[in-house]
Design a protein around this motif. Structure first.
Motif, PDB file in Angstrom:
ATOM      1  N   TYR A 114       6.727  -6.086 -24.632  1.00 21.99           N
ATOM      2  CA  TYR A 114       6.471  -7.298 -23.854  1.00 21.99           C
ATOM      3  C   TYR A 114       4.972  -7.460 -23.583  1.00 21.99           C
ATOM      4  O   TYR A 114       4.242  -6.482 -23.468  1.00 21.99           O
ATOM      5  CB  TYR A 114       7.226  -7.244 -22.519  1.00 21.99           C
ATOM      6  N   LEU A 163      11.725 -12.149 -18.216  1.00 18.63           N
ATOM      7  CA  LEU A 163      11.449 -11.565 -19.534  1.00 18.63           C
ATOM      8  C   LEU A 163      11.625 -12.593 -20.654  1.00 18.63           C
ATOM      9  O   LEU A 163      10.949 -12.522 -21.684  1.00 18.63           O
ATOM     10  CB  LEU A 163      12.326 -10.328 -19.773  1.00 18.63           C
ATOM     11  N   ILE A 164      12.520 -13.552 -20.430  1.00 21.66           N
ATOM     12  CA  ILE A 164      12.704 -14.608 -21.443  1.00 21.66           C
ATOM     13  C   ILE A 164      11.451 -15.481 -21.492  1.00 21.66           C
ATOM     14  O   ILE A 164      10.938 -15.814 -22.573  1.00 21.66           O
ATOM     15  CB  ILE A 164      13.939 -15.492 -21.120  1.00 21.66           C
ATOM     16  N   ARG A 197       8.766 -13.659 -23.329  1.00 17.96           N
ATOM     17  CA  ARG A 197       8.954 -13.717 -24.789  1.00 17.96           C
ATOM     18  C   ARG A 197       8.487 -15.063 -25.347  1.00 17.96           C
ATOM     19  O   ARG A 197       7.981 -15.139 -26.451  1.00 17.96           O
ATOM     20  CB  ARG A 197      10.426 -13.556 -25.158  1.00 17.96           C
ATOM     21  N   GLY A 232      27.175 -14.419 -20.626  1.00 18.84           N
ATOM     22  CA  GLY A 232      28.266 -13.627 -21.173  1.00 18.84           C
ATOM     23  C   GLY A 232      28.320 -12.300 -20.425  1.00 18.84           C
ATOM     24  O   GLY A 232      27.549 -12.089 -19.486  1.00 18.84           O
ATOM     25  N   PRO A 233      29.245 -11.409 -20.840  1.00 17.51           N
ATOM     26  CA  PRO A 233      29.446 -10.164 -20.097  1.00 17.51           C
ATOM     27  C   PRO A 233      28.174  -9.325 -19.887  1.00 17.51           C
ATOM     28  O   PRO A 233      27.935  -8.846 -18.775  1.00 17.51           O
ATOM     29  CB  PRO A 233      30.456  -9.407 -20.961  1.00 17.51           C
ATOM     30  N   GLN A 234      27.356  -9.135 -20.913  1.00 17.40           N
ATOM     31  CA  GLN A 234      26.174  -8.280 -20.728  1.00 17.40           C
ATOM     32  C   GLN A 234      25.186  -8.938 -19.766  1.00 17.40           C
ATOM     33  O   GLN A 234      24.572  -8.275 -18.935  1.00 17.40           O
ATOM     34  CB  GLN A 234      25.460  -8.020 -22.056  1.00 17.40           C
ATOM     35  N   ASN A 254      25.881  -8.381 -16.171  1.00 16.91           N
ATOM     36  CA  ASN A 254      25.552  -7.064 -15.618  1.00 16.91           C
ATOM     37  C   ASN A 254      24.089  -6.958 -15.214  1.00 16.91           C
ATOM     38  O   ASN A 254      23.725  -6.087 -14.440  1.00 16.91           O
ATOM     39  CB  ASN A 254      25.881  -5.961 -16.635  1.00 16.91           C
ATOM     40  N   ILE A 255      23.237  -7.834 -15.724  1.00 12.28           N
ATOM     41  CA  ILE A 255      21.805  -7.729 -15.424  1.00 12.28           C
ATOM     42  C   ILE A 255      21.321  -8.837 -14.472  1.00 12.28           C
ATOM     43  O   ILE A 255      20.486  -8.599 -13.614  1.00 12.28           O
ATOM     44  CB  ILE A 255      20.956  -7.669 -16.727  1.00 12.28           C
ATOM     45  N   MET A 284      28.083 -18.301 -22.767  1.00 14.44           N
ATOM     46  CA  MET A 284      26.695 -18.338 -23.200  1.00 14.44           C
ATOM     47  C   MET A 284      26.147 -19.760 -23.261  1.00 14.44           C
ATOM     48  O   MET A 284      25.554 -20.166 -24.240  1.00 14.44           O
ATOM     49  CB  MET A 284      26.535 -17.670 -24.578  1.00 14.44           C
ATOM     50  N   GLY A 321      18.282 -11.899 -25.248  1.00 10.90           N
ATOM     51  CA  GLY A 321      19.532 -11.748 -24.503  1.00 10.90           C
ATOM     52  C   GLY A 321      20.677 -12.646 -24.927  1.00 10.90           C
ATOM     53  O   GLY A 321      21.677 -12.727 -24.221  1.00 10.90           O
ATOM     54  N   GLY A 359      23.535 -10.178 -28.456  1.00 10.22           N
ATOM     55  CA  GLY A 359      24.293  -8.946 -28.255  1.00 10.22           C
ATOM     56  C   GLY A 359      24.086  -7.869 -29.312  1.00 10.22           C
ATOM     57  O   GLY A 359      24.726  -6.819 -29.249  1.00 10.22           O
ATOM     58  N   ASN A 393      23.098  -4.443 -27.849  1.00 13.49           N
ATOM     59  CA  ASN A 393      23.908  -4.011 -26.712  1.00 13.49           C
ATOM     60  C   ASN A 393      24.146  -2.499 -26.673  1.00 13.49           C
ATOM     61  O   ASN A 393      24.511  -1.906 -27.687  1.00 13.49           O
ATOM     62  CB  ASN A 393      25.263  -4.739 -26.802  1.00 13.49           C
ATOM     63  N   GLU A 432      28.267   0.342 -18.054  1.00 18.28           N
ATOM     64  CA  GLU A 432      28.290  -1.120 -18.216  1.00 18.28           C
ATOM     65  C   GLU A 432      27.418  -1.524 -19.405  1.00 18.28           C
ATOM     66  O   GLU A 432      26.389  -0.895 -19.660  1.00 18.28           O
ATOM     67  CB  GLU A 432      27.735  -1.804 -16.956  1.00 18.28           C
ATOM     68  N   CYS A 433      27.822  -2.614 -20.057  1.00 16.14           N
ATOM     69  CA  CYS A 433      27.070  -3.076 -21.230  1.00 16.14           C
ATOM     70  C   CYS A 433      25.834  -3.885 -20.837  1.00 16.14           C
ATOM     71  O   CYS A 433      25.888  -4.721 -19.926  1.00 16.14           O
ATOM     72  CB  CYS A 433      27.972  -3.945 -22.105  1.00 16.14           C
ATOM     73  N   TYR A 434      24.746  -3.633 -21.529  1.00 19.70           N
ATOM     74  CA  TYR A 434      23.494  -4.360 -21.306  1.00 19.70           C
ATOM     75  C   TYR A 434      22.858  -4.692 -22.638  1.00 19.70           C
ATOM     76  O   TYR A 434      22.899  -3.880 -23.566  1.00 19.70           O
ATOM     77  CB  TYR A 434      22.489  -3.503 -20.523  1.00 19.70           C
ATOM     78  N   ASN A 435      22.243  -5.853 -22.720  1.00 22.51           N
ATOM     79  CA  ASN A 435      21.428  -6.156 -23.881  1.00 22.51           C
ATOM     80  C   ASN A 435      20.087  -5.445 -23.693  1.00 22.51           C
ATOM     81  O   ASN A 435      19.299  -5.810 -22.819  1.00 22.51           O
ATOM     82  CB  ASN A 435      21.230  -7.675 -24.013  1.00 22.51           C
ATOM     83  N   CYS A 461      17.409  -5.426 -25.236  1.00 21.47           N
ATOM     84  CA  CYS A 461      16.163  -6.152 -25.526  1.00 21.47           C
ATOM     85  C   CYS A 461      15.556  -6.757 -24.271  1.00 21.47           C
ATOM     86  O   CYS A 461      14.356  -7.009 -24.219  1.00 21.47           O
ATOM     87  CB  CYS A 461      16.395  -7.255 -26.558  1.00 21.47           C
ATOM     88  N   ILE A 462      16.392  -7.033 -23.251  1.00 17.37           N
ATOM     89  CA  ILE A 462      15.854  -7.599 -22.011  1.00 17.37           C
ATOM     90  C   ILE A 462      16.015  -6.591 -20.870  1.00 17.37           C
ATOM     91  O   ILE A 462      16.253  -6.953 -19.717  1.00 17.37           O
ATOM     92  CB  ILE A 462      16.466  -8.990 -21.661  1.00 17.37           C
ATOM     93  N   TYR A 463      15.859  -5.339 -21.205  1.00 18.21           N
ATOM     94  CA  TYR A 463      15.938  -4.248 -20.230  1.00 18.21           C
ATOM     95  C   TYR A 463      14.696  -3.401 -20.456  1.00 18.21           C
ATOM     96  O   TYR A 463      14.459  -2.913 -21.571  1.00 18.21           O
ATOM     97  CB  TYR A 463      17.209  -3.440 -20.497  1.00 18.21           C
ATOM     98  N   THR A 502      30.615  -3.044 -26.806  1.00 16.65           N
ATOM     99  CA  THR A 502      31.371  -3.835 -25.827  1.00 16.65           C
ATOM    100  C   THR A 502      32.854  -3.484 -25.915  1.00 16.65           C
ATOM    101  O   THR A 502      33.527  -3.306 -24.895  1.00 16.65           O
ATOM    102  CB  THR A 502      31.157  -5.347 -26.053  1.00 16.65           C
ATOM    103  N   GLU A 524      33.532  -0.372 -24.015  1.00 15.21           N
ATOM    104  CA  GLU A 524      33.616  -0.594 -22.563  1.00 15.21           C
ATOM    105  C   GLU A 524      34.974  -1.204 -22.202  1.00 15.21           C
ATOM    106  O   GLU A 524      35.621  -0.786 -21.241  1.00 15.21           O
ATOM    107  CB  GLU A 524      32.477  -1.516 -22.089  1.00 15.21           C
ATOM    108  N   GLY A 578      29.819 -12.286 -25.425  1.00 12.52           N
ATOM    109  CA  GLY A 578      28.367 -12.100 -25.375  1.00 12.52           C
ATOM    110  C   GLY A 578      27.768 -11.659 -26.697  1.00 12.52           C
ATOM    111  O   GLY A 578      26.654 -11.133 -26.721  1.00 12.52           O
TER     112      GLY A 578
END
Ligand SMILES: Cc1cc2nc3c(=O)[nH]c(=O)nc-3n(C[C@H](O)[C@H](O)[C@H](O)COP(=O)(O)OP(=O)(O)OC[C@H]3O[C@@H](n4cnc5c(N)ncnc54)[C@H](O)[C@@H]3O)c2cc1C
Ligand code: FES
Ligand code: FES
Lengths: 293, 160
Positions: free
Chosen positions: A2, A36-37, A40, A102-104, A107-108, A192, B45, B48, B51, B57-60, B62-64, B112, B115, B134
């Motif tokens: 980044y 972060l988006i 980018r 979506g699901p991921q 979580n963030i 999404m 993000g 996926g 991921n 828990e699932c995370y992408n 790339c944005i972590y 995913t 999980e 996702g």
């Protein structure tokens, strides 16, 4: 990699405030799913970041002794949905969180970030507005509490002064007690996607469940920031649970909103969705409250 | 640029390395640990492909930020491989159901699925669709992926 020039990781709320004072131009990052988006996309190139990601004390959902629901701003969408307290007292907040991304992403992304970004399409924002959330903001001068209605200042602008961060989202007991809500997200895809219109409705019915004592309705993407439809609320309060009331709200909300045309949808189309979501949302909320049409 | 020591547990092993603070978790997993199942797709993000599972828990990734991984338990697709290189049931199901074409989306989808399967619950087709929503796949049309996950779920629950 980044493109930021420094990263300061806060170790406590107090430390975050100090870091913000020491680095006034730095950008606060919570879950980072907006910041972060943007980075980018090159919009924040070279910025300094202050991360509050590791402040687990801001991730809890608890109940104050006076019955106020206290939601840590770092609570993720998915943890809001899973929280027992949220399910028990304000399930619609968890349901609206469950429509984001979506699901991921769920979580963030955080509930605090969802309002501090000042974005009108934010999926939990309309529900926070519809429940008259109070916001606890901590800064160099200590803590202050303001209504979410005074927090939004304009597109992407919220009432956070230098050195301040959001430290709690509060839902007062009078707000959620006997109250039943429903959230509708209209988007082009089932996942999404950003809302074309988001609509959060909640009602308190009379003891015999025949009259709507209090109705609150809030929209995302019907104006520059998440907004209440106040004249529609006034028109519906005290009305009977009836088809006529459903028709009434569909028309009344149009006096309050000001959607615009974008590549996603025209203003005219949005108005149609605004009426329809009001009708469906009110019906669903009343049915959840035990009302029968 | 400033480097920071990041200690974490990856695929069951305690590891540590100095990472550039600007690195994403994808960067760290691929470049420092050579875990190339973690793909770089959109890096914003949306898709996926990157991921991974963090503390269940699932995370992408790339944005972590890589530095956020401090103290976390991270699981990538590589963790599924048996001691003699055997595939896990869910990986085998992807092969059997022709749920893999170019394979770029596959590791993300499978993590995913892991999980979802580890919840030990039974989901309807629609619920599975939502839980897998996702991820983007440009090849398979998704049906075979859903079939693979559904069949593995049923097998694990003793219903197939
Ligand atoms: C692929 C993708 C899909 C998405 N889909 C949706 C969607 O469907 N619906 C939706 O609503 N959103 C969506 N989003 C946007 C985003 O996930 C949400 O807005 C989320 O709530 C942001 O929270 P965060 O903590 O990750 O944000 P961050 O990027 O960390 O922060 C967002 C903003 O809020 C500020 N901020 C955060 N926390 C605080 C705090 N405690 N005090 C002061 N300021 C703070 C930051 O400085 C920043 O300006 C999506 C994002 C991505 C990447
Ligand atoms: S590469 Fe991370 S979501 Fe696409
Ligand atoms: S198999 Fe090619 S993208 Fe999914």
């Amino acid at each position: 990699m980044y493109d930021f020039s420094a990263l300061y990781e806060a170790t406590s709320v107090q430390n975050a405030v100090e870091l913000m004072q020491a680095h006034p131009s730095a950008v606060l990052i919570a879950g980072g799913s907006d910041v972060l988006i943007k980075m980018r996309e090159g919009k924040l190139a070279g910025a300094e970041l202050i991360s509050i990601y590791k402040l687990d004390e801001l991730r809890e959902v608890t109940m104050d002794p006076d019955g106020t629901l206290r939601i840590g701003p770092m609570t993720s969408f998915s943890h809001a949905t899973k929280s027992q307290l949220v399910q028990q007292h304000i399930p619609v907040l968890g349901e609206s969180a469950d429509t984001a991304g979506g699901p991921q992403l769920r979580n963030i992304g955080t509930l605090g970030g969802n309002i501090c970004n000042g974005v009108t399409s934010a999926d939990t924002a309309s529900t926070q507005v519809a429940y008259d959330a109070m916001l606890e903001i901590t800064g160099p001068a200590g803590m202050r509490k303001i209504s979410i209605h005074d927090f939004y200042k304009g597109v992407g602008k919220v009432d956070l002064q230098p050195g301040e961060l959001l430290t709690a989202i509060l839902i007062p007991k009078e707000s959620y007690k006997n109250c039943y809500g429903y959230y509708l997200k209209y988007a082009m895809r089932n996942a999404m996607d950003i809302a074309t219109i988001g609509c959060s409705v909640n009602v308190v019915l009379s003891a015999d469940k025949k009259t709507i004592e209090r109705m609150r309705i809030s929209y995302g993407v019907a104006g520059p920031v998440p907004m209440r439809a106040r004249s529609a609320e006034a028109a519906v309060n005290g009305q009977p649970v009836s088809e006529a009331t459903i028709e009434l709200i569909g028309n009344a909300v149009l006096n309050d909103v000001n959607p615009r045309t974008s590549w996603r949808a025209s203003a005219e189309f949005r108005k149609q969705i605004i009426s329809e979501t009001a009708r469906r949302g009110l019906r669903a909320a009343v049915e959840r409250a035990g009302g029968v049409f | 640029m400033e480097k920071k020591l990041v200690k974490c547990n990856i695929n069951g092993k305690d590891v540590e390395t100095y990472v550039d603070v600007r690195a994403s978790l994808t960067d760290m997993l691929r470049n420092d640990y050579r875990l190339t199942s973690v793909k770089k797709g959109c890096e914003v993000g949306e898709c996926g492909a990157c991921n991974v599972i963090i503390d269940g828990e699932c995370y992408n990734s790339c944005i972590y930020l890589a530095v956020w991984a401090e103290g976390k338990r991270i699981q990538t697709l590589e963790s599924l491989l048996g001691p003699n290189g055997e595939l896990s049931d869910i990986q085998q199901a992807f092969v059997d159901e022709a749920a893999v074409q170019c394979g770029f989306c596959t590791p993300g989808f499978i993590m995913t699925a892991v999980e979802v399967l580890e919840t030990g619950k039974e989901y309807t087709r629609d619920e599975l669709r939502k839980r897998l929503s996702g991820h983007l796949c440009r090849c398979t049309g998704y049906e075979n992926i859903l079939n693979a996950v559904e069949k593995t779920m049923k097998k694990r629950l003793g219903k197939a």
